[in-house]
Motif scaffolding. Structure first.
Motif, mmCIF file in Angstrom:
data_model
loop_
_atom_site.group_PDB
_atom_site.id
_atom_site.type_symbol
_atom_site.label_atom_id
_atom_site.label_comp_id
_atom_site.label_asym_id
_atom_site.label_seq_id
_atom_site.Cartn_x
_atom_site.Cartn_y
_atom_site.Cartn_z
ATOM 1 N N ASN A 1 0.855 -1.198 0.000
ATOM 2 C CA ASN A 1 0.000 0.000 0.000
ATOM 3 C C ASN A 1 0.887 1.242 0.000
ATOM 4 O O ASN A 1 0.955 1.975 0.976
ATOM 5 N N VAL B 1 -2.979 -4.106 -4.395
ATOM 6 C CA VAL B 1 -3.513 -5.466 -4.174
ATOM 7 C C VAL B 1 -4.494 -5.400 -3.016
ATOM 8 O O VAL B 1 -4.174 -4.878 -1.948
ATOM 9 N N LYS C 1 -5.885 2.092 -5.668
ATOM 10 C CA LYS C 1 -5.944 1.334 -4.410
ATOM 11 C C LYS C 1 -6.207 2.269 -3.233
ATOM 12 O O LYS C 1 -6.971 1.934 -2.314
ATOM 13 N N LYS D 1 -7.753 1.900 14.481
ATOM 14 C CA LYS D 1 -6.474 2.378 13.946
ATOM 15 C C LYS D 1 -6.570 2.585 12.441
ATOM 16 O O LYS D 1 -7.557 2.207 11.817
ATOM 17 N N ARG E 1 -12.325 7.355 13.201
ATOM 18 C CA ARG E 1 -11.257 6.543 13.808
ATOM 19 C C ARG E 1 -10.387 7.418 14.705
ATOM 20 O O ARG E 1 -9.937 6.984 15.765
HETATM 21 C C1 6PG Z 1 -7.330 -4.391 1.306
HETATM 22 C C2 6PG Z 1 -7.224 -3.579 2.549
HETATM 23 C C3 6PG Z 1 -5.852 -3.636 3.101
HETATM 24 C C4 6PG Z 1 -5.754 -3.040 4.495
HETATM 25 C C5 6PG Z 1 -5.495 -1.567 4.418
HETATM 26 C C6 6PG Z 1 -6.327 -0.697 5.274
HETATM 27 O O1 6PG Z 1 -7.762 -3.807 0.341
HETATM 28 O O2 6PG Z 1 -6.995 -5.565 1.349
HETATM 29 O O3 6PG Z 1 -7.555 -2.246 2.280
HETATM 30 O O4 6PG Z 1 -5.001 -3.072 2.158
HETATM 31 O O5 6PG Z 1 -6.815 -3.383 5.240
HETATM 32 O O6 6PG Z 1 -4.164 -1.448 4.770
HETATM 33 O O7 6PG Z 1 -5.782 -0.648 6.519
HETATM 34 P P1 6PG Z 1 -6.119 0.396 7.644
HETATM 35 O O8 6PG Z 1 -7.567 0.245 7.940
HETATM 36 O O9 6PG Z 1 -5.253 -0.084 8.745
HETATM 37 O O10 6PG Z 1 -5.725 1.755 7.163
#
Ligand code: 6PG
Length: 467
Positions: A102, A127, A183, A258, A287
């Motif tokens: 990410n 992804v 993404k 978080k 959050r």
């Molecule tokens: C996904 C999710 C994944 C993860 C993110 C969000 O598409 O598989 O988005 O990438 O859950 O990092 O995380 P946070 O909620 O911790 O910001």
């Protein structure tokens, strides 16, 4: 011995699962991890014999066929730059590095340029789908040079999710940072959608006489229809999950959420590009507020919520369902509006129907609404806002009185619903014509001669205010 077709760096859960997925599809893979244990586990879990483990980066790179294709599944930020620098020692002209974390799209744009100067192709690959998605088929959002992408397209498509119509959920987004941008917006919509679910849970918990099992049944009702999808499915499971002592686990989890950055980047980006994404930002801010744990306790004792008579769930069920649906649509409207502005700003030729199709399976957002969104963009590929699509018009008209009813009731009952109410305000603001900005302009001109436009004449004007 034949060379490996792909190399994956990073054997934490996501990297390992993606590697096992590639191996299942018959690809010969080199896998590398700095520490031994995760590497050993990956090799142990592979039943195909297609994984070859390396603890030397040099040997790992040398085992790959050319052009070498290396996929990074490591922590975003500095580790990506560090790994690229190390890889540069061993890679040759035309080799390809894919960053599947990410990563911040601006880093991806920078890395693409920096590596191209060294004749290395860099692809930013979004992804989604969590651990399970990586193992069984994630949604993949690749971006970068199209010729370089041609070398990895088949590989990525092979492991990606396929929707029920056989559609491949691996959609090339555009040049340099476009994949990571898509993404980021996916995640921002995820924040909005999750917040809607959380607020619905709060409304049910506070306004009705209801236990988790009954809430789960309500959610099962809400998810029956075009809003059905992965997040609502798992919400039902989360509601029902029991702890070791038989109590509901959810009640033992602190309400302190978080986040890791993508939602924040999207919020900053929306402000930068002048796009209104208040419902998505509400997901992020909620959050933030949730993390003010001790302060909230203080607020709660100083300003406790009043006592209210419980409502009858049968009377509210359909309104809540419709309020959820419209809020979900608004989350997509805001996310896609951001994508549209980004396409102009960064010169990306984004295909919104294809982006929506890419979300139909494998990712966190997967659900039936995506097909409706695909149809909306199929009818008008440059649609300015999803809420204006004839495909969605009847649904929007059917749902918005319910959203208003639910928001009004929640406010009356002192239940915080920032995402529901931001979504409604967004919708109302767009519908209000004329609005109130003439007052803003009058004030600005009064105190600062900032000028204004008029309905009856072309040009910009400053008024000599009489007082
Ligand atoms: C996904 C999710 C994944 C993860 C993110 C969000 O598409 O598989 O988005 O990438 O859950 O990092 O995380 P946070 O909620 O911790 O910001």
């Amino acid at each position: 011995m034949s060379k490996n077709q792909l190399g994956i760096i990073g054997m934490a859960v996501m990297g390992k699962n993606l590697a096992l997925n590639f191996a299942d599809k018959g690809y010969k893979l080199a896998v590398y991890n700095r520490s031994e244990e995760p590497l050993r586990k990956a090799i142990e879990e592979d039943s195909t014999g297609n994984l070859e483990g390396f603890s030397s980066l040099k040997d790992f790179v040398e085992s790959l066929e050319k052009p070498r294709r290396v996929l990074l599944m490591i922590k975003s930020g500095d580790p990506v730059d560090e790994m690229c620098n190390e890889l540069l020692k061993y890679l040759d002209k035309g080799d390809i590095i894919m960053d599947a974390g990410n990563s911040y799209y601006k880093d991806t744009i920078r890395r693409t340029k920096e590596l191209l100067e060294k004749d290395i192709n860099f692809l930013g690959v979004g992804v989604s789908g969590g651990e399970e998605g990586a193992r069984r088929g994630p949604a993949i959002m690749p971006g970068g040079d199209q010729d370089a992408y041609a070398h990895v397209k088949e590989l990525l498509e092979a492991v990606s999710a396929k929707n029920e119509d056989g559609g491949v959920c691996c959609k090339y987004a555009g040049t340099d940072g476009a994949g990571h941008y898509v993404k980021m917006v996916h995640n921002s919509i995820e924040y909005g959608d999750m917040q809607i679910i959380a607020e619905t849970y709060l409304i049910l918990r506070e306004a009705f006489e209801i236990d988790n099992e009954l809430m789960a049944k309500e959610f099962e009702y809400y998810k029956d229809g075009i809003q059905s999808g992965y997040l609502l499915d798992i919400a039902v499971n989360v509601l029902r999950e029991k702890d070791e002592d038989g109590s509901y686990l959810l009640e033992n989890i602190k309400d302190k959420a978080k986040h890791k950055g993508t939602g924040k980047w999207a919020a900053l980006e929306a402000i930068d590009l002048g796009v209104e994404t208040s419902e998505l930002v509400a997901g992020l801010n909620a959050r933030v507020v949730s993390s003010m744990f001790d302060e909230r306790k203080e607020f709660n004792s100083l300003y406790p919520r009043g006592d209210y008579e419980k409502l009858d769930i049968a009377e509210w069920r359909d309104d809540i369902k419709k309020a959820m649906l419209l809020s979900k649509i608004i989350a997509y409207a805001q996310g896609f509006a951001l994508l549209k502005e980004a396409a102009k700003e960064y010169n990306w030729d984004l295909n919104y129907k294809s982006i929506a199709e890419g979300f139909t399976a494998g990712c966190i957002l997967q659900g039936r609404l995506l097909k409706v969104i695909m149809k909306a963009y199929e009818e008008d590929k440059e649609l300015s806002n999803l809420l204006l699509s004839p495909v969605l018009e009847d649904i929007v008209k059917d749902c918005y009185p319910s959203l208003r009813k639910v928001v009004s009731k929640a406010i009356e009952l002192e239940i915080p619903i920032p995402a529901f109410s931001s979504g409604l305000s967004y919708f109302d603001s767009l519908r209000t014509y004329p609005g109130s900005a003439n007052m803003i302009q009058g004030l600005r001109d009064y105190f600062g001669a900032h000028t204004f436009e008029r309905y009856d004449r072309e040009g910009t004007f400053h008024h000599k205010w009489s007082k």
